[in-house]
Design a protein around this motif. Structure first.
Motif, short mmCIF file in Angstrom:
data_model
loop_
_atom_site.label_atom_id
_atom_site.label_comp_id
_atom_site.label_asym_id
_atom_site.label_seq_id
_atom_site.Cartn_x
_atom_site.Cartn_y
_atom_site.Cartn_z
N THR A 140 0.83 -1.20 0.00
CA THR A 140 0.00 0.00 0.00
C THR A 140 0.87 1.25 0.00
OG1 THR A 140 -1.82 -1.11 1.14
CG2 THR A 140 -1.74 1.29 1.30
N VAL A 141 1.89 1.27 0.88
CA VAL A 141 2.80 2.42 0.93
C VAL A 141 3.50 2.60 -0.42
CG1 VAL A 141 4.91 3.29 1.99
CG2 VAL A 141 3.14 2.23 3.42
N TYR A 142 3.98 1.52 -0.96
CA TYR A 142 4.75 1.53 -2.20
C TYR A 142 3.91 2.00 -3.39
CZ TYR A 142 6.54 -1.46 -6.14
OH TYR A 142 6.94 -1.98 -7.33
N THR A 143 2.75 1.39 -3.59
CA THR A 143 1.94 1.73 -4.77
C THR A 143 1.28 3.10 -4.62
OG1 THR A 143 0.06 0.49 -3.85
CG2 THR A 143 1.52 -0.68 -5.36
N THR A 144 0.92 3.50 -3.40
CA THR A 144 0.36 4.83 -3.20
C THR A 144 1.39 5.90 -3.50
OG1 THR A 144 -1.15 3.99 -1.50
CG2 THR A 144 -0.78 6.36 -1.54
N THR A 145 2.62 5.67 -3.09
CA THR A 145 3.70 6.60 -3.39
C THR A 145 3.89 6.74 -4.90
OG1 THR A 145 4.82 6.05 -1.32
CG2 THR A 145 6.14 7.11 -3.02
N MET A 146 3.84 5.62 -5.61
CA MET A 146 3.97 5.67 -7.06
C MET A 146 2.81 6.44 -7.69
SD MET A 146 5.54 2.00 -8.21
CE MET A 146 5.77 2.60 -9.89
N ALA A 147 1.61 6.24 -7.18
CA ALA A 147 0.45 6.97 -7.70
C ALA A 147 0.61 8.47 -7.45
CB ALA A 147 -0.83 6.45 -7.06
N PHE A 148 1.08 8.82 -6.26
CA PHE A 148 1.29 10.23 -5.92
C PHE A 148 2.32 10.86 -6.85
CE2 PHE A 148 3.34 13.60 -3.39
CZ PHE A 148 2.23 14.35 -3.04
N SER A 149 3.39 10.11 -7.16
CA SER A 149 4.44 10.65 -8.01
C SER A 149 4.05 10.64 -9.48
CB SER A 149 5.74 9.86 -7.82
OG SER A 149 5.60 8.53 -8.28
#
Length: 443
Positions: A140-149
């Protein structure tokens, strides 16, 4: 906290920071260029052919380095290779900011995506290595960060370029990649007990081959997470394992699922603003905002999908929602391309963002060990990015041949329809080792 526990948690928190900064660098490197291409063109010519190559470079580099990464990881170790990948991203981003012609821009972009191609492969296994007991939370942390970026760079790139120049606007993202090097260097220089990796989770652990070793957040059962089986000395070589993976239908289903997600992303980055401008008559600023809206839908997807998969085994329902939503958005754009409804079509099409975190978390949980996760990640992403490399070029060819966007939009929709069965197969709750052993005997 006891003295014995402190190094373990220090190592895990550094791993969280390292994974987060690495994940941020993957998409920001892609999404920060296209908004300022016109400003670059004021300083030097950027021919359409160069733009076409740049548009194809990300998935092409990802496919090539997806094949090379397992061999490099075997020689260097996953943490050292992560440092190399992030360093390449840093150098490429800075170099692209100092480019004086289109060739320099192209070379800087190639270096960036060589690093991104490696990091793409390494992140799911890093999650599995350090957080086997918390895969849902960390994905969740990983993919949310990618979505944010993904959606932030299109929003800020032009204002920053107007204020400080396009060179600064492009090079500033190197700060995140450079910062991402630091946690992994610290862990390499000050390894935790056991070689720097997180200890095996205590809850539900077992030393039996193929027995569940972890649980999801709050103790809820997650999808299978398995301990390593057999002595390392007798493990098959990477080449033999790649050959085995190629004979497993589940692996190809995962590759097609990942490839479809990546195809939607890179086709949208390359062509969606042009499609919106030509079919709906909106201006460039509105088209950029709608591209950000499309990308923004991936943010809640990144938050929810890993937990829903790991805790509630919702793989197939999520895949259906993403595919049907995206098809509805494309159909709406095709039949009713009016400015007042574009926000709705982009929101629905943006539901395809569910597929990206879904594919990544499946890579982590469809293998028993971090070592096999590296190979599975490499195979799935390399094969998937071949599809993603072809389609941005194909969409341009179809547009030139037909003089419109109807056939290209239909082609994008066809990809979603044709790969739907693969998503259903990928939803089966088994590992690739299970599939091999069921068909051929011991892994």
């Amino acid at each position: 906290m006891s003295a014995s526990a402190q190094p373990r948690w220090r190592g895990r928190m550094l791993a969280v920071l390292g994974i987060l900064l690495c994940a941020f660098s993957l998409r920001s490197a892609v999404a920060s260029l296209s908004p300022v291409v016109d400003l670059i063109g004021e300083d030097f010519a950027v021919p359409p052919a160069v733009l076409g190559v740049i548009g194809t470079l990300p998935p092409a580099c990802f496919a090539v380095f997806g094949i090379l990464t397992p061999m490099l990881e075997r020689r260097l170790g996953i943490e050292r290779l992560t440092v190399i990948a992030l360093s390449a991203i840093t150098v490429g981003l800075v170099g692209r900011g100092f480019a004086v012609d289109s060739i320099g821009l192209l070379l800087g972009t190639a270096v960036i995506f060589a690093g991104v191609g490696m990091a793409n492969i390494l992140l799911p296994p890093l999650v599995k290595k350090y957080f086997a007991d918390r895969i849902g939370v960390m994905m969740t942390v990983y993919t949310t960060t990618m979505a944010f970026s993904t959606f932030v760079p299109p929003l800020v790139a032009v204002p920053v370029a107007d204020a400080l120049g396009w060179r600064f606007s492009m090079a500033m993202w190197a700060a995140f990649a450079f910062a991402g090097v630091v946690p992994w260097l610290v862990m390499l220089l000050r390894p935790a007990p056991g070689g720097g990796s997180a200890p095996a989770p205590r809850s539900g652990a077992s030393d039996a081959a193929g027995v569940r070793v972890g649980h999801g957040p709050e103790g809820a059962p997650d999808e299978p997470v398995f301990a390593a089986t057999g002595p390392i000395a007798t493990a098959p070589t990477n080449r033999r394992l790649f050959a085995r993976l190629a004979r497993i239908p589940l692996v190809w289903a995962l590759a097609l699922t990942f490839g479809t997600s990546s195809t939607m992303a890179y086709v949208s980055f390359a062509w969606l603003p042009s499609i919106l401008i030509d079919t709906a008559g909106v201006d460039a600023a509105t088209a950029g905002f709608l591209l950000s809206l499309w990308a923004f839908i991936g943010l809640p997807a990144g938050l929810l999908v890993p937990v829903l998969v790991v805790r509630f085994q919702a793989t197939r329902p999520l895949f259906i929602v993403g595919t049907v939503g995206a098809l509805t958005g494309l159909l709406g754009l095709l039949l009713f391309p009016v400015p007042e409804l574009l926000w709705l079509w982009m929101t629905l099409f943006g539901l395809v963002g569910v597929s990206f975190p879904l594919a990544l978390v499946l890579i982590s949980i469809r293998s028993r060990t971090p070592e096999n996760a590296v190979l599975l990640s490499s195979f799935v992403q390399s094969a998937g990015y071949v599809l993603a490399a072809v389609f941005p070029v194909l969409i341009g060819i179809l547009h030139d041949a037909t003089g419109g966007w109807t056939v290209p939009i239909i082609a994008v929709a066809a990809v979603l329809v044709l790969t739907f069965p693969a998503g259903m197969i990928a939803g089966r709750r088994v590992t690739v080792e299970d599939e091999w052993e069921r068909r051929h005997g011991r892994w």
